[in-house]
Design an enzyme around this catalytic site. Structure first.
Site, mmCIF file in Angstrom:
data_model
loop_
_atom_site.group_PDB
_atom_site.id
_atom_site.type_symbol
_atom_site.label_atom_id
_atom_site.label_comp_id
_atom_site.label_asym_id
_atom_site.label_seq_id
_atom_site.Cartn_x
_atom_site.Cartn_y
_atom_site.Cartn_z
ATOM 1 N N LYS A 118 4.789 -20.910 4.135
ATOM 2 C CA LYS A 118 4.659 -22.173 3.385
ATOM 3 C C LYS A 118 5.357 -23.310 4.096
ATOM 4 C CE LYS A 118 2.764 -20.745 -0.765
ATOM 5 N NZ LYS A 118 2.457 -20.948 -2.150
ATOM 6 N N LYS A 200 -4.552 -13.853 3.897
ATOM 7 C CA LYS A 200 -4.866 -13.535 2.493
ATOM 8 C C LYS A 200 -5.614 -14.691 1.822
ATOM 9 C CE LYS A 200 -1.279 -15.166 -0.535
ATOM 10 N NZ LYS A 200 -1.080 -15.212 -1.943
ATOM 11 N N LYS A 203 -5.242 -19.628 -3.277
ATOM 12 C CA LYS A 203 -5.839 -20.734 -4.030
ATOM 13 C C LYS A 203 -5.444 -22.097 -3.485
ATOM 14 C CE LYS A 203 -3.008 -19.432 -8.000
ATOM 15 N NZ LYS A 203 -1.624 -19.805 -7.741
HETATM 16 P P1 ATP Z 1 -0.728 -20.109 -3.699
HETATM 17 O O1 ATP Z 1 -1.846 -20.124 -2.725
HETATM 18 O O2 ATP Z 1 -0.646 -21.346 -4.551
HETATM 19 O O3 ATP Z 1 0.585 -19.724 -3.105
HETATM 20 P P2 ATP Z 1 -1.597 -17.554 -4.642
HETATM 21 O O4 ATP Z 1 -3.081 -17.569 -4.603
HETATM 22 O O5 ATP Z 1 -0.880 -16.766 -3.631
HETATM 23 O O6 ATP Z 1 -1.048 -19.033 -4.763
HETATM 24 P P3 ATP Z 1 0.093 -16.804 -6.882
HETATM 25 O O7 ATP Z 1 0.146 -17.542 -8.150
HETATM 26 O O8 ATP Z 1 1.217 -17.066 -5.954
HETATM 27 O O9 ATP Z 1 -1.265 -17.035 -6.107
HETATM 28 O O10 ATP Z 1 -0.048 -15.258 -7.195
HETATM 29 C C1 ATP Z 1 -0.304 -14.684 -8.437
HETATM 30 C C2 ATP Z 1 -0.535 -13.195 -8.277
HETATM 31 O O11 ATP Z 1 -1.737 -12.960 -7.559
HETATM 32 C C3 ATP Z 1 0.573 -12.476 -7.496
HETATM 33 O O12 ATP Z 1 0.818 -11.221 -8.099
HETATM 34 C C4 ATP Z 1 -0.027 -12.275 -6.144
HETATM 35 O O13 ATP Z 1 0.499 -11.150 -5.477
HETATM 36 C C5 ATP Z 1 -1.493 -12.072 -6.480
HETATM 37 N N1 ATP Z 1 -2.334 -12.468 -5.360
HETATM 38 C C6 ATP Z 1 -2.417 -13.731 -4.837
HETATM 39 N N2 ATP Z 1 -3.294 -13.762 -3.823
HETATM 40 C C7 ATP Z 1 -3.769 -12.481 -3.707
HETATM 41 C C8 ATP Z 1 -4.714 -11.870 -2.828
HETATM 42 N N3 ATP Z 1 -5.327 -12.581 -1.896
HETATM 43 N N4 ATP Z 1 -4.970 -10.562 -2.981
HETATM 44 C C9 ATP Z 1 -4.354 -9.831 -3.938
HETATM 45 N N5 ATP Z 1 -3.452 -10.346 -4.787
HETATM 46 C C10 ATP Z 1 -3.155 -11.656 -4.686
#
Ligand code: ATP
Ligand code: LTN
Length: 337
Positions: A118, A200, A203
């Site tokens: 980040k 990964k 969002k």
């Molecule tokens: P950001 O991109 O804003 O950091 P993010 O998409 O990583 O957000 P979070 O809110 O940080 O989403 O994560 C919420 C949950 O979703 C966490 O348990 C995280 O491990 C899971 N998660 C996020 N992205 C993935 C992914 N690509 N595959 C599997 N699990 C995920």
């Protein structure tokens, strides 16, 4: 009453209200929330304070908060069985965050890969909150004496830190905190980006790299067709050499229950077209019921408000009890002597 609640093991998880929840969030986390709601005593939080580690537009954030809440409910989570609430509505998160930060080493935080990623992404805003983010996450979990934390693989390192902090604190003050375990999906713990399958799905990346839980069928089909694969036309699970195809196979397997072998046998040698369509179909049928419920629930502001209030009240009661114990152990001055 409380004794009854404590008989079940406790689960805590959080999702940041940053943008649109993705298929990665669904497969990695949200889908498991529902599966656990009968067997465990669950708290699911919209961690809005975490979202502020990256600059947010206030109006957008407000909308994303309500949208996330409506998606939680639309995915079938029962607000009577589960405590569904906003992190910022329970002030004890912030208080415990401070105490725990005094039990966390700089070196530990410097090793966190999410912080490194980040900081690279937001080089103009490497704030202290981004650095201490995992301490707030540890506070979220430890505040409720959580036994288990359903998360995607990307959060493993943060959970490990929360465990270390709990153990360190317990080492000094006796058994105060429960040391939590992670709960990871067997398939789909790390859903990858559709455009760069070595990263990964996230969002906060550009739209074409992820499928949003609220994406309509035609958008899902289009994004799937454009998903990066390779030129070999071979449906074979090999994440190292064929990350794109392997990612799509994981998605199909997680949603349909088909094994990798079954998927290979069914779709190999037919070109990627039918395979990608099958993945799109499985995603559409998993998300359609959530989208229909979402429309209904998000229009009902009074209902959302009542769930929010009830969640905040119930979470606060548990948090309050933990903090009485923590303050006492630490020697923080009580108001009544
Ligand atoms: P950001 O991109 O804003 O950091 P993010 O998409 O990583 O957000 P979070 O809110 O940080 O989403 O994560 C919420 C949950 O979703 C966490 O348990 C995280 O491990 C899971 N998660 C996020 N992205 C993935 C992914 N690509 N595959 C599997 N699990 C995920
Ligand atoms: N850090 C997590 C979101 C999160 C969380 C939590 C997950 C904040 N607090 C507590 C589980 C338990 C993320 O970035 N995905």
């Amino acid at each position: 009453m409380e004794a009854n609640i404590q008989q079940k093991k406790r689960i805590f998880s959080g999702i940041q209200p940053t943008g649109q929840l993705t298929l990665g969030n669904y497969i990695g986390a949200l889908r498991n929330f529902k599966l656990l709601e009968d067997e465990y005593d669950c708290l699911y939080s919209i961690v809005d304070m975490h979202a502020l580690t990256v600059r947010q537009n206030p109006a957008e954030l407000r909308k994303a908060c309500l949208r996330t809440m409506a998606i939680f409910l639309a995915s079938g989570l029962d607000p009577q069985k589960n405590i569904i609430y906003f992190q910022s509505h329970v002030h004890e998160h912030a208080e415990l965050n401070w105490y725990l930060s005094c039990f966390t080493y700089m070196g530990e935080l410097q090793r966190m890969t999410q912080f490194k990623d980040k900081s690279a992404k937001h080089a103009d805003n490497i704030n202290a909150g981004l650095f201490t983010y995992p301490v707030l996450m540890a506070a979220d979990i430890l505040l409720y004496m959580s036994d288990m934390v359903p998360i995607g693989a990307d959060q493993k390192q943060h959970l490990e830190l929360a465990r270390n902090i709990a153990q360190r604190f317990n080492g000094v003050y006796g058994d105060v905190f429960v040391v939590p375990e992670g709960y990871f999906p067997k398939v789909g713990a790390r859903v990858m980006s559709l455009q760069d399958p070595t990263r990964k799905m996230s969002k906060s990346d550009p739209e074409e790299t992820y499928i949003a839980i609220l994406d309509k069928p035609d958008v899902i089909r289009r994004k799937m067709r454009r998903a990066k694969t390779d030129s070999e036309n071979c449906v074979e699970f090999d994440p190292e050499n064929r990350p794109g195809v392997s990612n799509l196979m994981s998605i199909l397997s997680a949603l349909s229950g088909m094994s990798m072998e079954e998927i290979s046998e069914t779709y190999s040698g037919k070109g990627y077209g039918p395979f990608k369509d099958a993945v799109a179909d499985s995603v559409i049928s998993a998300l359609e019921p959530i989208q229909n419920e979402y429309e209904r629930i998000s229009a009902d502001k009074a209902y959302l408000e009542s769930v929010m209030q009830d969640g905040a009240d119930r979470a606060s009661r548990i948090a309050h009890k933990t903090m009485l114990k923590v303050r006492k152990k630490l020697g923080i001055a009580p108001l009544k002597l």
